[in-house]
Design a protein around this motif. Structure first.
Motif, PDB file in Angstrom:
ATOM      1  N   VAL A 107      -7.463  -3.523  -4.180  1.00 38.81           N
ATOM      2  CA  VAL A 107      -7.594  -2.177  -3.615  1.00 38.81           C
ATOM      3  C   VAL A 107      -6.347  -1.856  -2.782  1.00 38.81           C
ATOM      4  O   VAL A 107      -5.673  -2.752  -2.278  1.00 38.81           O
ATOM      5  N   LEU A 108      -6.078  -0.585  -2.626  1.00 33.63           N
ATOM      6  CA  LEU A 108      -4.870  -0.148  -1.924  1.00 33.63           C
ATOM      7  C   LEU A 108      -4.840  -0.635  -0.488  1.00 33.63           C
ATOM      8  O   LEU A 108      -3.781  -1.025   0.020  1.00 33.63           O
ATOM      9  N   ARG A 109      -5.976  -0.617   0.194  1.00 34.00           N
ATOM     10  CA  ARG A 109      -5.957  -0.948   1.617  1.00 34.00           C
ATOM     11  C   ARG A 109      -5.481  -2.372   1.879  1.00 34.00           C
ATOM     12  O   ARG A 109      -5.007  -2.689   2.968  1.00 34.00           O
ATOM     13  N   ALA A 118       0.833  -1.204   0.000  1.00 33.61           N
ATOM     14  CA  ALA A 118       0.000   0.000   0.000  1.00 33.61           C
ATOM     15  C   ALA A 118       0.870   1.258   0.000  1.00 33.61           C
ATOM     16  O   ALA A 118       0.520   2.264  -0.626  1.00 33.61           O
ATOM     17  N   CYS A 119       2.004   1.199   0.695  1.00 35.43           N
ATOM     18  CA  CYS A 119       2.945   2.331   0.657  1.00 35.43           C
ATOM     19  C   CYS A 119       3.473   2.555  -0.760  1.00 35.43           C
ATOM     20  O   CYS A 119       3.583   3.695  -1.224  1.00 35.43           O
ATOM     21  N   VAL A 120       3.787   1.465  -1.448  1.00 45.27           N
ATOM     22  CA  VAL A 120       4.240   1.560  -2.836  1.00 45.27           C
ATOM     23  C   VAL A 120       3.159   2.208  -3.697  1.00 45.27           C
ATOM     24  O   VAL A 120       3.424   3.122  -4.489  1.00 45.27           O
ATOM     25  N   PRO A 172      -8.551   2.168   7.109  1.00 44.78           N
ATOM     26  CA  PRO A 172      -8.841   0.729   7.112  1.00 44.78           C
ATOM     27  C   PRO A 172      -7.651  -0.101   6.645  1.00 44.78           C
ATOM     28  O   PRO A 172      -6.824   0.350   5.855  1.00 44.78           O
ATOM     29  N   MET A 173      -7.547  -1.328   7.158  1.00 42.48           N
ATOM     30  CA  MET A 173      -6.485  -2.286   6.811  1.00 42.48           C
ATOM     31  C   MET A 173      -5.109  -1.599   6.922  1.00 42.48           C
ATOM     32  O   MET A 173      -4.739  -1.195   8.002  1.00 42.48           O
ATOM     33  N   GLY A 174      -4.373  -1.433   5.835  1.00 40.87           N
ATOM     34  CA  GLY A 174      -3.072  -0.776   5.926  1.00 40.87           C
ATOM     35  C   GLY A 174      -3.171   0.666   6.377  1.00 40.87           C
ATOM     36  O   GLY A 174      -2.239   1.215   6.960  1.00 40.87           O
TER      37      GLY A 174
END
Length: 422
Positions: free
Chosen positions: A135-137, A62-64, A101-103
């Motif tokens: 998804v990103l999260r 997600a950081c990427v 949410p999540m990450g």
């Protein structure tokens, strides 16, 4: 102490929670309301503080994705090099009045929901729900993911912002929560009733925004109609705003935040302010989608346990019988037993949100860290289960509990603060 006893302080914190009045005011670029995001390359993340090297693969992914979204670089390799070198500053969402949410990865130009607790005048922020799939999260960072985030920034956010601004005081979230809990939502895994109630409020306004291109209006209405979990992020920001208002009373043992970063589970209690009390995070137990098993699961992550802190989610399992099988917790009576057990670690119930399937008793109110330690009963958290590999998304759903270490450390620290221990 301003209060004669810990119980009095806890009652005051609980009263603040009951009095909380969250309103959704706007959807704006994160950097416009979170000043720290204007200080160079900065990312917010879920859970207590953590460094990039300790992040699990989905959160690193997600950081990427955020680095690519912000156009800090052109390739995954460049993004990882930037992150590994420490060039990107990482801040917990909770440290800047936000949740994720999540990450939980949030960057300057991502759109965030703005919720104000009108009782105490404080605000909280959360990114919008991206829908399901890649998804990103969950750590995905493909072109599809970045394109969707940019559409959310450029179309979804401005349209919702324009719609919300037609409401003089914003959108009253307590009203939507009360409606949806009577329709079978518990607001962590099941948000379909609240998401549809939100759409019911927004759709007529969006249709009437004739100064906005019709195609954009149609896209937004369709996205809201398709996104069953859209309200989760609204609930998260609302719960954060209410709990932050309540923790202005800096006394007592009521839990004011619970969150996880894939490595540590962290809690805060009212009497210890901003201090985190952590323990090793657990892996959720539940049901897996076809082809996946516990060996594929990532450790628990996300700020979404702010919903349980507020009293919904797993704490209100009885409100959503339809979700019990989905999270692998059995049937109606298992849900009833779960919510009944949760009352043993809370100081009261919240009269604002009666649960029809619980004989109209209100949701759980005020998790008391002392009661958790005394009984050994841990808060039950409903959660999605992420694949341990970045970008593969959700592979199931289930429940998870915090490590009891968090609560033991918090109670001991507060006892020391009060002079009960050396």
């Amino acid at each position: 102490m301003s209060y004669k006893t810990i119980d009095e302080a806890n009652q005051a914190v609980a009263a603040k929670i009951v009095a909380g009045s969250p309103f959704l005011l706007d959807v704006v670029p994160a950097k416009s309301v979170i000043k720290e995001l204007n200080e160079g390359k900065v990312l917010l993340h879920a859970g207590p503080p953590i460094t990039y090297d300790k992040m699990v693969d989905p959160i690193q992914g997600a950081c990427v994705g955020a680095a690519l979204f912000e156009e800090w670089c052109d390739t995954e390799e460049e993004a990882r090099e930037m992150l590994e070198s420490g060039e990107v500053k990482l801040i917990p969402c909770h440290h800047v009045n936000a949740v994720g949410p999540m990450g939980g990865i949030t960057s300057a130009n991502m759109a965030v929901l703005v919720v104000e607790n009108k009782t105490d005048g404080n605000r909280a922020f959360c990114t919008m729900n991206e829908g399901i799939g890649a998804v990103l999260r969950f750590g995905a960072y493909s072109d599809e993911v970045i394109t969707r985030l940019r559409w959310m920034r450029d179309t979804l956010a401005p349209v919702l912002s324009a719609a919300l601004k037609t409401k003089e005081d914003g959108l009253n979230i307590n009203v939507l929560i009360a409606k949806a809990i009577a329709m079978g939502d518990e607001f962590h895994q099941r948000n379909i009733a609240a998401s549809l109630a939100f759409l019911k409020e927004m759709a007529p306004i969006i249709v009437g925004l004739t100064d906005i291109d019709q195609v954009k209006r149609e896209e937004v209405v369709q996205f809201l109609a398709d996104t069953d979990q859209f309200f989760l992020n609204v609930m998260m920001a609302s719960a954060k705003a209410v709990m932050d208002g309540a923790r202005q009373i800096q006394e007592g043992t009521i839990v004011t935040a619970m969150c996880r970063n894939g490595h540590d589970f962290g809690i805060r209690i009212a009497g210890m302010g901003d201090e985190w009390f952590t323990g090793p995070v657990n892996t959720p137990q539940g049901l897996y989608f076809s082809g996946f098993s516990e060996s594929d699961a990532a450790p628990d992550m996300g700020d979404s346990a702010i919903t349980e802190t507020f009293g919904v989610g797993g704490m209100a399992m009885i409100a959503a019988p339809a979700v019990t099988r989905f999270v692998g917790s059995g049937g109606f009576y298992d849900a009833l037993n779960t919510s009944d057990e949760m009352t043993e670690i809370c100081i009261d119930t919240n009269p604002n949100f009666p649960v029809p399937t619980w004989d109209f008793k209100g949701i759980c109110l005020g998790i008391d860290a002392r009661k958790v330690v005394e009984t050994g009963i841990l808060p039950v958290i409903n959660t999605g289960i992420a694949n341990k590999k970045a970008g593969l998304g959700q592979i199931g759903a289930g429940t998870v509990t915090p490590p009891i270490d968090c609560f033991e450390k918090a109670v001991l620290a507060y006892a020391k603060k009060l002079g009960f221990t050396e």
